[in-house]
Design a protein around this motif. Structure first.
Motif, PDB file in Angstrom:
ATOM      1  N   LEU A   1       5.530   9.059 -15.685  1.00 12.48           N
ATOM      2  CA  LEU A   1       5.624   8.387 -16.978  1.00 12.48           C
ATOM      3  C   LEU A   1       5.981   6.911 -16.842  1.00 12.48           C
ATOM      4  N   ILE A   2       5.387   6.103 -17.713  1.00 17.06           N
ATOM      5  CA  ILE A   2       5.809   4.726 -17.924  1.00 17.06           C
ATOM      6  C   ILE A   2       6.272   4.640 -19.372  1.00 17.06           C
ATOM      7  N   GLY A   3       7.441   4.067 -19.611  1.00 20.58           N
ATOM      8  CA  GLY A   3       7.940   3.871 -20.960  1.00 20.58           C
ATOM      9  C   GLY A   3       8.000   2.397 -21.301  1.00 20.58           C
ATOM     10  N   TYR A   4       7.295   1.996 -22.359  1.00 24.38           N
ATOM     11  CA  TYR A   4       7.333   0.609 -22.827  1.00 24.38           C
ATOM     12  C   TYR A   4       8.198   0.531 -24.072  1.00 24.38           C
ATOM     13  N   ASP A   5       9.235  -0.287 -24.016  1.00 24.15           N
ATOM     14  CA  ASP A   5      10.160  -0.395 -25.130  1.00 24.15           C
ATOM     15  C   ASP A   5       9.703  -1.457 -26.126  1.00 24.15           C
TER      16      ASP A   5
ATOM     17  N   ILE B   1       0.402   1.043 -13.357  1.00 26.35           N
ATOM     18  CA  ILE B   1      -0.466   2.212 -13.389  1.00 26.35           C
ATOM     19  C   ILE B   1      -0.850   2.636 -11.971  1.00 26.35           C
ATOM     20  N   GLU B   2      -0.784   1.702 -11.034  1.00 21.09           N
ATOM     21  CA  GLU B   2      -1.053   2.036  -9.629  1.00 21.09           C
ATOM     22  C   GLU B   2       0.176   2.589  -8.924  1.00 21.09           C
TER      23      GLU B   2
ATOM     24  N   GLY C   1       0.777  -1.239   0.000  1.00 19.86           N
ATOM     25  CA  GLY C   1       0.000   0.000   0.000  1.00 19.86           C
ATOM     26  C   GLY C   1       0.804   1.281   0.000  1.00 19.86           C
ATOM     27  N   LYS C   2       2.028   1.252   0.510  1.00 21.54           N
ATOM     28  CA  LYS C   2       2.781   2.501   0.671  1.00 21.54           C
ATOM     29  C   LYS C   2       3.509   2.955  -0.597  1.00 21.54           C
ATOM     30  N   PHE C   3       3.446   2.149  -1.642  1.00 16.92           N
ATOM     31  CA  PHE C   3       4.157   2.499  -2.875  1.00 16.92           C
ATOM     32  C   PHE C   3       3.235   3.057  -3.958  1.00 16.92           C
ATOM     33  N   HIS C   4       1.959   3.144  -3.679  1.00 13.92           N
ATOM     34  CA  HIS C   4       1.009   3.637  -4.673  1.00 13.92           C
ATOM     35  C   HIS C   4       1.341   5.084  -5.048  1.00 13.92           C
ATOM     36  N   GLY C   5       1.471   5.337  -6.350  1.00 16.07           N
ATOM     37  CA  GLY C   5       1.706   6.694  -6.822  1.00 16.07           C
ATOM     38  C   GLY C   5       3.017   7.306  -6.397  1.00 16.07           C
ATOM     39  N   THR C   6       4.057   6.477  -6.215  1.00 17.92           N
ATOM     40  CA  THR C   6       5.327   7.003  -5.697  1.00 17.92           C
ATOM     41  C   THR C   6       6.433   7.094  -6.751  1.00 17.92           C
ATOM     42  N   PHE C   7       6.242   6.515  -7.932  1.00 23.14           N
ATOM     43  CA  PHE C   7       7.313   6.492  -8.928  1.00 23.14           C
ATOM     44  C   PHE C   7       7.127   7.595  -9.966  1.00 23.14           C
ATOM     45  N   ASP C   8       8.214   8.299 -10.235  1.00 22.39           N
ATOM     46  CA  ASP C   8       8.201   9.362 -11.234  1.00 22.39           C
ATOM     47  C   ASP C   8       8.289   8.794 -12.644  1.00 22.39           C
ATOM     48  N   PHE C   9       9.062   7.719 -12.797  1.00 21.44           N
ATOM     49  CA  PHE C   9       9.298   7.152 -14.122  1.00 21.44           C
ATOM     50  C   PHE C   9       9.536   5.650 -13.983  1.00 21.44           C
TER      51      PHE C   9
ATOM     52  N   LEU D   1       6.848   6.723 -30.063  1.00 19.69           N
ATOM     53  CA  LEU D   1       7.954   7.337 -30.788  1.00 19.69           C
ATOM     54  C   LEU D   1       8.763   6.302 -31.562  1.00 19.69           C
ATOM     55  N   PRO D   2       9.173   6.625 -32.790  1.00 14.24           N
ATOM     56  CA  PRO D   2      10.005   5.714 -33.573  1.00 14.24           C
ATOM     57  C   PRO D   2      11.477   5.853 -33.222  1.00 14.24           C
ATOM     58  N   VAL D   3      11.787   5.774 -31.944  1.00 14.68           N
ATOM     59  CA  VAL D   3      13.167   5.785 -31.459  1.00 14.68           C
ATOM     60  C   VAL D   3      13.540   4.354 -31.119  1.00 14.68           C
ATOM     61  N   GLY D   4      14.727   3.914 -31.548  1.00 11.63           N
ATOM     62  CA  GLY D   4      15.091   2.529 -31.326  1.00 11.63           C
ATOM     63  C   GLY D   4      14.108   1.610 -32.031  1.00 11.63           C
ATOM     64  N   ASP D   5      13.546   0.685 -31.279  1.00 14.85           N
ATOM     65  CA  ASP D   5      12.560  -0.258 -31.809  1.00 14.85           C
ATOM     66  C   ASP D   5      11.138   0.192 -31.499  1.00 14.85           C
ATOM     67  N   GLY D   6      11.016   1.476 -31.179  1.00 16.92           N
ATOM     68  CA  GLY D   6       9.718   2.032 -30.808  1.00 16.92           C
ATOM     69  C   GLY D   6       9.582   2.068 -29.299  1.00 16.92           C
ATOM     70  N   ILE D   7       9.268   3.245 -28.770  1.00 21.35           N
ATOM     71  CA  ILE D   7       9.027   3.379 -27.340  1.00 21.35           C
ATOM     72  C   ILE D   7       7.727   4.151 -27.152  1.00 21.35           C
ATOM     73  N   THR D   8       6.826   3.616 -26.326  1.00 21.82           N
ATOM     74  CA  THR D   8       5.569   4.299 -26.033  1.00 21.82           C
ATOM     75  C   THR D   8       5.631   4.890 -24.639  1.00 21.82           C
ATOM     76  N   LEU D   9       5.487   6.200 -24.569  1.00 21.02           N
ATOM     77  CA  LEU D   9       5.442   6.894 -23.292  1.00 21.02           C
ATOM     78  C   LEU D   9       3.991   7.046 -22.847  1.00 21.02           C
ATOM     79  N   CYS D  10       3.746   6.694 -21.610  1.00 27.34           N
ATOM     80  CA  CYS D  10       2.396   6.784 -21.037  1.00 27.34           C
ATOM     81  C   CYS D  10       2.451   7.724 -19.832  1.00 27.34           C
ATOM     82  N   ARG D  11       1.739   8.830 -19.928  1.00 27.97           N
ATOM     83  CA  ARG D  11       1.664   9.774 -18.802  1.00 27.97           C
ATOM     84  C   ARG D  11       0.376   9.546 -18.053  1.00 27.97           C
ATOM     85  N   ARG D  12       0.491   9.180 -16.805  1.00 29.68           N
ATOM     86  CA  ARG D  12      -0.716   8.906 -16.012  1.00 29.68           C
ATOM     87  C   ARG D  12      -1.456  10.208 -15.710  1.00 29.68           C
ATOM     88  N   ILE D  13      -2.739  10.238 -16.026  1.00 29.44           N
ATOM     89  CA  ILE D  13      -3.535  11.437 -15.795  1.00 29.44           C
ATOM     90  C   ILE D  13      -4.621  11.227 -14.742  1.00 29.44           C
ATOM     91  N   SER D  14      -4.865   9.966 -14.367  1.00 27.98           N
ATOM     92  CA  SER D  14      -5.856   9.708 -13.304  1.00 27.98           C
ATOM     93  C   SER D  14      -5.563   8.365 -12.657  1.00 27.98           C
TER      94      SER D  14
END
Length: 247
Positions: free
Chosen positions: A185-189, A177-178, A151-159, A234-247
């Motif tokens: 941000l979460i980045g999926y390579d 996402i939690e 429970g104490k790690f919810h919403g604690t990571f910047d990236f 983004l077409p960087v490397g093999d493609g990276i998708t950045l996900c910005r949590r908004i809720s």
């Protein structure tokens, strides 16, 4: 003295081998980016680790140098301090992250293979960055489940950066996402997966590319439909998708 890029060009391998992940259609254009903008500004520890990794039999797993540069700048732009990395290999992207974080920044790094990580560890230690890294060997999902249960790690990571088993990307997303903060941000390579995402199902593909292709397609569809995030693929490397949590 010939650079690694010169040697690759002379041998005819280009980025299809060590740097094969670029989706640019011209090897010469990709080489121009590396030689003009990436290699001249690459921190010495990253160059050293990249060259060590180039000699590893699984070097195709290494984060490309241009993507490492991108991650390093991105982390500085968002003032990241508390981060996570799932899938470490020899630690090139991990090192890019550690260099970007402040001295009291932290990276929870997870990989099923400690031996690969230990190839890069001496470089990380020599750079004085090992204190930022909490490396855990083993599958990431049980660790994530425990963090959520605590429970104490919810919403604690910047990236959070994910470059691991593609068949578990959606399982990771359900948990991450939690754990990422709102605005984080979460980045999926590898989300363009060697271009296989648009290839006909019967097109010639390497066995591993064909196996993971449906999982990458499923992930991309799910991320595009997830109302909790804003995305940028983004077409960087093999493609990276950045996900910005908004809720």
């Amino acid at each position: 003295m010939a650079t690694q890029a010169d040697q690759q060009a002379q041998s005819g391998t280009g980025h299809q081998e060590v740097n094969h992940k670029s989706l640019l259609q011209s090897d010469a254009l990709y080489q121009y980016i590396l030689e003009t903008s990436v290699y001249p500004r690459e921190p010495e520890p990253m160059r050293e680790l990249r060259e060590i990794t180039a000699n590893h039999p699984w070097n195709l797993m290494c984060t490309p140098a241009d993507e490492g540069q991108f991650l390093n700048m991105l982390l500085k732009l968002i003032n990241a301090k508390n981060t996570m990395e799932i899938g470490v290999y020899t630690g090139y992207s991990l090192l890019a992250t550690a260099l970007a974080l402040p001295d009291d920044g932290k990276i929870l790094a997870m990989d099923i293979n400690r031996e690969n990580y230990e190839l890069g560890l001496p470089v990380i230690e020599k750079a004085g960055l090992a204190h930022k890294i909490d490396f855990r060997e083993g599958p990431a999902l049980p660790v994530l489940d425990q963090m959520i249960e605590d429970g104490k790690f919810h919403g604690t990571f910047d990236f959070i950066f994910v470059d691991a088993d593609k068949d578990n990307y959606l399982n990771y997303h359900k948990r991450l996402i939690e754990l990422v903060k709102v605005g984080g941000l979460i980045g999926y390579d590898n989300t363009l997966w060697n271009g296989a995402v648009v290839a006909p199902p019967d097109a010639p593909m390497r066995k591993y590319v064909r196996y993971y292709r449906p999982f990458v397609l499923e992930l991309n569809k799910a991320l595009a439909a997830d109302p909790r995030i804003e995305i940028c693929q983004l077409p960087v490397g093999d493609g990276i998708t950045l996900c910005r949590r908004i809720s």
